[in-house]
Write a protein that holds these residues in place. Structure first.
Motif, PDB file in Angstrom:
ATOM      1  N   GLY A 243       0.810  -1.214   0.000  1.00  0.00           N
ATOM      2  CA  GLY A 243       0.000   0.000   0.000  1.00  0.00           C
ATOM      3  C   GLY A 243       0.844   1.264   0.000  1.00  0.00           C
ATOM      4  N   THR A 244       0.218   2.377  -0.369  1.00  0.00           N
ATOM      5  CA  THR A 244       0.935   3.646  -0.508  1.00  0.00           C
ATOM      6  C   THR A 244       0.391   4.699   0.449  1.00  0.00           C
ATOM      7  N   PRO A 245       1.253   5.593   0.941  1.00  0.00           N
ATOM      8  CA  PRO A 245       0.788   6.690   1.797  1.00  0.00           C
ATOM      9  C   PRO A 245       0.073   7.773   0.997  1.00  0.00           C
ATOM     10  N   GLY A 246      -0.431   8.772   1.721  1.00  0.00           N
ATOM     11  CA  GLY A 246      -1.027   9.932   1.090  1.00  0.00           C
ATOM     12  C   GLY A 246       0.006  10.752   0.338  1.00  0.00           C
ATOM     13  N   GLY A 247      -0.487  11.606  -0.556  1.00  0.00           N
ATOM     14  CA  GLY A 247       0.397  12.469  -1.325  1.00  0.00           C
ATOM     15  C   GLY A 247       0.516  12.086  -2.781  1.00  0.00           C
ATOM     16  N   VAL A 248      -0.330  11.155  -3.242  1.00  0.00           N
ATOM     17  CA  VAL A 248      -0.259  10.767  -4.651  1.00  0.00           C
ATOM     18  C   VAL A 248      -0.592  11.964  -5.540  1.00  0.00           C
ATOM     19  N   GLY A 249      -0.051  11.932  -6.752  1.00  0.00           N
ATOM     20  CA  GLY A 249      -0.216  13.078  -7.641  1.00  0.00           C
ATOM     21  C   GLY A 249      -1.653  13.346  -8.041  1.00  0.00           C
ATOM     22  N   ASP A 250      -2.433  12.293  -8.169  1.00  0.00           N
ATOM     23  CA  ASP A 250      -3.812  12.424  -8.627  1.00  0.00           C
ATOM     24  C   ASP A 250      -4.674  13.227  -7.665  1.00  0.00           C
ATOM     25  N   GLN A 253      -3.757  19.367  -5.689  1.00  0.00           N
ATOM     26  CA  GLN A 253      -4.428  20.482  -6.352  1.00  0.00           C
ATOM     27  C   GLN A 253      -3.398  21.528  -6.743  1.00  0.00           C
ATOM     28  N   PRO A 254      -3.081  21.663  -8.026  1.00  0.00           N
ATOM     29  CA  PRO A 254      -3.568  20.849  -9.145  1.00  0.00           C
ATOM     30  C   PRO A 254      -2.899  19.474  -9.139  1.00  0.00           C
ATOM     31  N   PRO A 255      -3.474  18.512  -9.861  1.00  0.00           N
ATOM     32  CA  PRO A 255      -2.873  17.177  -9.912  1.00  0.00           C
ATOM     33  C   PRO A 255      -1.462  17.222 -10.508  1.00  0.00           C
ATOM     34  N   VAL A 256      -0.637  16.266 -10.075  1.00  0.00           N
ATOM     35  CA  VAL A 256       0.727  16.129 -10.586  1.00  0.00           C
ATOM     36  C   VAL A 256       0.853  14.746 -11.209  1.00  0.00           C
TER      37      VAL A 256
END
Length: 287
Positions: A243-250, A253-256
């Motif tokens: 699993g992955t932590p928070g902070g994903v690009g999707d 704001q704005p998405p990365v």
């Protein structure tokens, strides 16, 4: 100990990583053991520590590192396993892990390029810790689960977000060719110690995008092994990506999203630092 799978002069093999050199163990622990998965299944990794360096050792820079286990029977990926990531996705809480699958063909090794599919502009990163299974296990109890761990590695569960959301099933967005990074090495549990103390960080072009601790897992590794082994028998060389932590690009704001020329580092302390560039292959190149 640290083990790698590699390709050298059109030959695939595996070995013990010592500094910047690889002790080539292909066919040496046993004549019919030519992959890391076979060595794990035969219970031969412990013998590797006694293998002496020789003139046959290969400098790391002369090989192409492959995914740690290039040929796993199963890759079971866990979603929404950090509270900050669950919250940023606005998904409901659950009493059970979210599980989806990856295919071996979707993976690349350390310093190999991740392929942004030309069909999408929403290719995203996900830093994760992967575990590799040491022995067969079915309906394993949590208190015995860590006995099944051969070792740990870094993982980047690259995700094509629009394809991930075509339906409620994640699989299409997780299996484009060359979208998952797995490496650099399998690190044995004696070197890692208590996995809960590990940091996990992802850097995109040097900027920290994800930063957490393995102690933040909603479902710890023991529970993941017990849960997964209840619905499917685990086998040597199988992989569970935790699993992955928070902070994903999707969810920014704005998405990365990932672009040509980006560099991604997944850093998990003593487990190592997985590095992958991003490219968009030309049309007809497999993506």
């Amino acid at each position: 100990m640290r083990f790698v799978s590699f390709s050298h002069h059109d030959r695939q093999g595996f070995g013990l990583l010592r500094g910047d050199r690889i002790v080539d163990l292909t066919g040496k622990l046993s004549p019919d053991v030519v992959t890391l998965k076979q060595a794990i299944a035969a219970g031969l990794l412990a013998q590797a520590g006694t293998w002496q360096e020789s003139l046959d050792d290969i400098p790391v820079e002369q090989v192409r590192l492959l995914p740690v286990v290039p040929d796993p029977g199963k890759i079971l990926c866990i979603g929404l396993n950090y509270e900050d990531h669950r919250a940023e996705t606005a998904r409901p809480t659950s009493g059970f892990p979210t599980v989806f699958t990856r295919f071996a063909e979707s993976q690349v090794g350390h310093r190999q390029a991740l392929h942004k599919p030309a069909i999408s502009d929403r290719f995203d990163y996900e830093a994760e810790l992967a575990i590799v299974i040491r022995a067969a296990g079915y309906q394993v109890r949590e208190e015995h689960a860590l006995d099944l761990v051969a070792g740990y590695a870094c993982y980047n569960d690259g995700s094509v977000r629009d394809w991930q959301r075509h339906t409620s099933q994640f699989t299409p967005g997780k299996n484009f060719p060359a979208t998952g990074g797995f490496g650099p090495a399998l690190v044995t549990p004696d070197e890692v110690g208590d996995y809960r103390q590990l940091p996990i960080q992802l850097r995109l072009n040097g900027q920290v995008m994800q930063d957490a601790k393995l102690s933040d897992l909603i479902f710890p590794i023991e529970k993941l092994i017990a849960y997964c082994s209840t619905f499917t028998p685990l086998a040597p060389g199988d992989v569970i990506v935790t699993g992955t932590p928070g902070g994903v690009g999707d969810r920014r704001q704005p998405p990365v999203y990932l672009r040509d020329g980006d560099w991604i580092e997944v850093d998990i302390g003593v487990v190592g630092c997985l590095v992958n560039p991003v490219i968009t292959p030309k049309a007809g190149a497999g993506t």
